[in-house]
Enzyme design. Structure first.
Site, short mmCIF file in Angstrom:
data_model
loop_
_atom_site.label_atom_id
_atom_site.label_comp_id
_atom_site.label_asym_id
_atom_site.label_seq_id
_atom_site.Cartn_x
_atom_site.Cartn_y
_atom_site.Cartn_z
N GLN A 108 -48.83 -24.81 -19.98
CA GLN A 108 -49.65 -23.86 -19.24
C GLN A 108 -49.90 -22.59 -20.05
OE1 GLN A 108 -51.00 -24.51 -16.21
NE2 GLN A 108 -52.09 -22.55 -16.18
N CYS A 109 -48.86 -22.12 -20.72
CA CYS A 109 -48.99 -20.90 -21.52
C CYS A 109 -49.98 -21.11 -22.67
CB CYS A 109 -47.63 -20.48 -22.06
SG CYS A 109 -47.68 -18.99 -23.08
#
Length: 458
Positions: free
Chosen positions: A384-385
């Site tokens: 996600q990052c």
């Protein structure tokens, strides 16, 4: 490539087709760009001309980063590089080094013709570069456009090259059906949109003076375009130009996709060191600043008084008029797939202060990701990052930075030749004729300081 894609590896112009939905993943984007091909033709009558050599080599340095299917070059290239240019050996060697493939004749790929006159009408995309004095443009190759015979300054060589590559990319990318059918250009002596850049201008001076002290803030996309243009100026003794190069970043795999002096062999090097190597090879005197440019930064009186800024963040720009420079010329580029061809330059001091020009923006990292980045997370290609960081990276094209660089460096040259400052230039390469230019008020005096200069060594 997809498994390892992140913000430091993705080709910055491929991000356009990812973000606008043209492709569904990075692999498809790569295949699309590998299908982009370009041809370049230079006639034997132009091949020994220094300005036309600059046009040709700038086209190659820009186009090889965009047309990944190949850039074919046709012409009698077995000639020496003109003296004084930051290249060595034969023209053919530089063509190959910059990513070109030498061919006997052009095919049906989009074509850029370097200079010359009117050519037979082509059934495929074909544009011609035109330059004179401080003026540069492009036109369809069959056009009768001809500018007055006046010695061109080097900036118009790189400006015409960048306009031509932009036009060719508009054509292959399908963003403008009229690409290749229009005549566009700009006068760097008087960029006002109301001025006919094709008309002779008696106020245009010969290039007589060159700067000797400059501070470059940021050595990425814009900073390297500044260096490329400075390297083409006709210094009799290049060591007379003293440069301060400031940056904190290292070269990543994505850097060469926008930055004209970088190649993959430099990955991992600090940008300051890589660019210092280039500048010193050109003969310039160089010192380095490897620290952030922020509100606590102060220039000393003995250091260069003119700063050329290529930062891509508002926080650094907000400090530009408080660091003690006599004059700052700054350029900013669009970041998204819809506005990446837009550019804006500022000259400080101007009508407003830096903090008002670049107000602090709220953090938008919390906004939802586009589907293409969500899918990368679902498929395990990014966490996600990583997806959020990749989505936040700017779209970038090297030809946009080169056009911006021409405006920035021309501000310095205009200052040295008694020309008028352009406090703001705002344009979109899709519609160059509709640019906005803001000049000083009639009661404003010219800047009063000694910028440092030397005579041009034509």
């Amino acid at each position: 490539m997809t498994k390892h894609v992140n913000g430091d590896t993705l080709h910055r112009l491929m991000k356009q087709v990812l973000d606008d939905g043209t492709v569904k993943d990075v692999e498809e984007a790569l295949r699309l760009f590998e299908g982009y091909r370009l041809s370049v033709l230079i006639d034997s009558k132009q091949v020994d001309n220094p300005i036309d050599q600059m046009v040709l080599l700038t086209i190659l340095a820009l186009a090889s980063r965009v047309f990944l299917g190949g850039v074919n070059v046709c012409g009698d290239l077995d000639t020496s590089i003109a003296s004084g240019l930051p290249f060595a050996g034969r023209l053919s060697d530089e063509v190959v080094r910059l990513g070109g493939t030498i061919v006997a004749e052009v095919g049906d790929d989009p074509l850029i013709v370097v200079g010359g006159g009117e050519r037979p009408r082509s059934q495929v995309f074909s544009v011609r570069t035109v330059v004179s004095g401080w003026r540069a443009g492009i036109c369809p190759s069959h056009s009768k456009v001809k500018l007055a015979d006046k010695r061109p300054i080097p900036l118009v060589a790189t400006l015409s090259a960048a306009l031509a590559v932009n036009e060719a990319y508009l054509h292959v990318n399908g963003d403008m059906p009229s690409a290749g059918h229009r005549t566009v250009g700009i006068s760097l002596w008087n960029p006002d949109a109301s001025v006919d850049w094709r008309a002779a201008d008696s106020s245009e001076p010969d290039l007589r003076y060159l700067p000797t002290k400059l501070w470059l803030i940021g050595l990425g996309h814009l900073g390297q375009a500044y260096l490329w243009n400075l390297g083409l100026l006709p210094y009799a003794d290049p060591s007379e130009l003293s440069l301060v190069l400031q940056d904190v970043d290292v070269v990543t795999e994505s850097t060469p996709s926008t930055s004209i002096l970088t190649d993959i062999s430099m990955v991992g090097l600090k940008k300051t060191r890589a660019m210092a190597n280039w500048a010193e090879a050109r003969g310039f005197s160089v010192s380095l600043q490897e620290r952030y440019f922020a509100s606590d930064f102060k220039r000393q009186s003995v250091e260069p008084g003119i700063a050329l800024c290529g930062l891509d963040n508002a926080l650094g720009r907000r400090a530009l008029d408080s660091a003690g420079f006599d004059m700052v010329v700054e350029a900013g580029l669009g970041r998204g797939h819809e506005d990446f061809r837009k550019l804006r330059t500022h000259v400080l001091p101007g009508h407003s202060v830096a903090e008002k020009i670049w107000p602090l923006q709220q953090d938008t990292n919390g906004s939802s990701l586009a589907d293409i980045y969500k899918n990368m997370v679902k498929e395990g290609k990014l966490d996600q990052c990583g997806a959020t960081l990749l989505a936040g990276k700017a779209v970038g094209a090297p030809f946009v930075g080169m056009v911006a660089s021409c405006f920035v460096i021309s501000e310095v040259l205009r200052l040295l030749h008694g020309g008028v400052r352009c406090l703001l230039v705002d344009l979109d390469l899709v519609s160059i004729d509709y640019r906005q230019v803001v000049f000083p008020n009639a009661d404003e005096c010219q800047l009063q300081f000694n910028p440092g200069f030397t005579e041009a060594g034509w």
